[in-house]
Scaffold this motif. Structure first.
Motif, PDB file in Angstrom:
ATOM      1  N   ASN A 115       1.147   3.633  -4.364  1.00 37.96           N
ATOM      2  CA  ASN A 115       1.498   4.245  -3.088  1.00 37.96           C
ATOM      3  C   ASN A 115       1.522   3.148  -2.013  1.00 37.96           C
ATOM      4  O   ASN A 115       0.554   2.400  -1.877  1.00 37.96           O
ATOM      5  CB  ASN A 115       0.448   5.308  -2.742  1.00 37.96           C
ATOM      6  N   PRO A 116       2.604   3.033  -1.252  1.00 38.48           N
ATOM      7  CA  PRO A 116       2.686   1.966  -0.241  1.00 38.48           C
ATOM      8  C   PRO A 116       1.618   2.084   0.853  1.00 38.48           C
ATOM      9  O   PRO A 116       1.352   1.113   1.555  1.00 38.48           O
ATOM     10  CB  PRO A 116       4.090   2.122   0.342  1.00 38.48           C
ATOM     11  N   PHE A 117       0.997   3.246   0.998  1.00 37.66           N
ATOM     12  CA  PHE A 117      -0.036   3.412   2.016  1.00 37.66           C
ATOM     13  C   PHE A 117      -1.435   3.080   1.501  1.00 37.66           C
ATOM     14  O   PHE A 117      -2.394   3.066   2.264  1.00 37.66           O
ATOM     15  CB  PHE A 117      -0.007   4.843   2.572  1.00 37.66           C
ATOM     16  N   HIS A 118      -1.552   2.831   0.195  1.00 39.27           N
ATOM     17  CA  HIS A 118      -2.853   2.461  -0.368  1.00 39.27           C
ATOM     18  C   HIS A 118      -3.105   0.977  -0.102  1.00 39.27           C
ATOM     19  O   HIS A 118      -2.240   0.143  -0.324  1.00 39.27           O
ATOM     20  CB  HIS A 118      -2.892   2.740  -1.872  1.00 39.27           C
ATOM     21  N   SER A 126      -6.707   9.337  -1.933  1.00 39.01           N
ATOM     22  CA  SER A 126      -5.587  10.253  -2.107  1.00 39.01           C
ATOM     23  C   SER A 126      -6.042  11.593  -2.679  1.00 39.01           C
ATOM     24  O   SER A 126      -6.677  11.662  -3.734  1.00 39.01           O
ATOM     25  CB  SER A 126      -4.553   9.624  -3.046  1.00 39.01           C
TER      26      SER A 126
END
Length: 146
Positions: A115-118, A126
């Motif tokens: 995930n690019p937001f991790h 998440s």
């Protein structure tokens, strides 16, 4: 394939907790976290002394790490040195079931950290990952909340 999983963990290569979830009452959670912590020592020993333990460097499945009277902890090491551990109350577990669990857990982990937001190396927060892990644990006959 009935295996009662009571705790799962993903631990970073510097032994930093990335994900830790207990599927029992709060009283047992501390005990299970202790078992996970003890299992990390066993993993470090096996990885640092492969000749003594017979571990090959390309083998991700570490097998039984920490047997106790009521629990058994199993481990898996990714190629990026992330450690997966689960604790079960089932004292008669088949290796095929354990490998299947880790394969599915690893797949969920890859999706979560992709995930690019991790933020790499940080705890996995998440909700989707937590729900997927609960579903995987439930599929093995656990009492995990979904």
């Amino acid at each position: 394939m009935m295996m009662m999983i009571v705790c799962v963990a993903a631990v970073g290569h510097q032994n930093n907790p990335l994900y830790l979830q207990s599927f029992t009452n709060a009283d047992d959670a501390l005990k299970l976290h202790h078992i996970v912590h003890c299992s990390l020592d066993v993993i470090d020993d096996r990885v640092n002394n492969p000749k003594k333990t017979g571990l090959t460097l390309n083998e991700a499945f570490l097998g039984l790490l920490y047997p106790s009277e009521n629990y058994k902890a199993y481990g898996y090491l990714t190629n990026t040195k992330v450690k997966f551990i689960f604790v079960t109350t089932d004292l008669d577990v088949k290796d095929a079931d354990v490998r299947n669990f880790f394969k599915r857990f690893h797949s969920a982990y890859i999706d979560a950290v992709s995930n690019p937001f991790h933020v790499p190396g940080k705890k996995i927060t998440s909700k989707t990952f937590a729900e997927r892990v609960s579903a995987i644990v439930n599929s093995f006959g656990s009492n995990a909340p979904v």
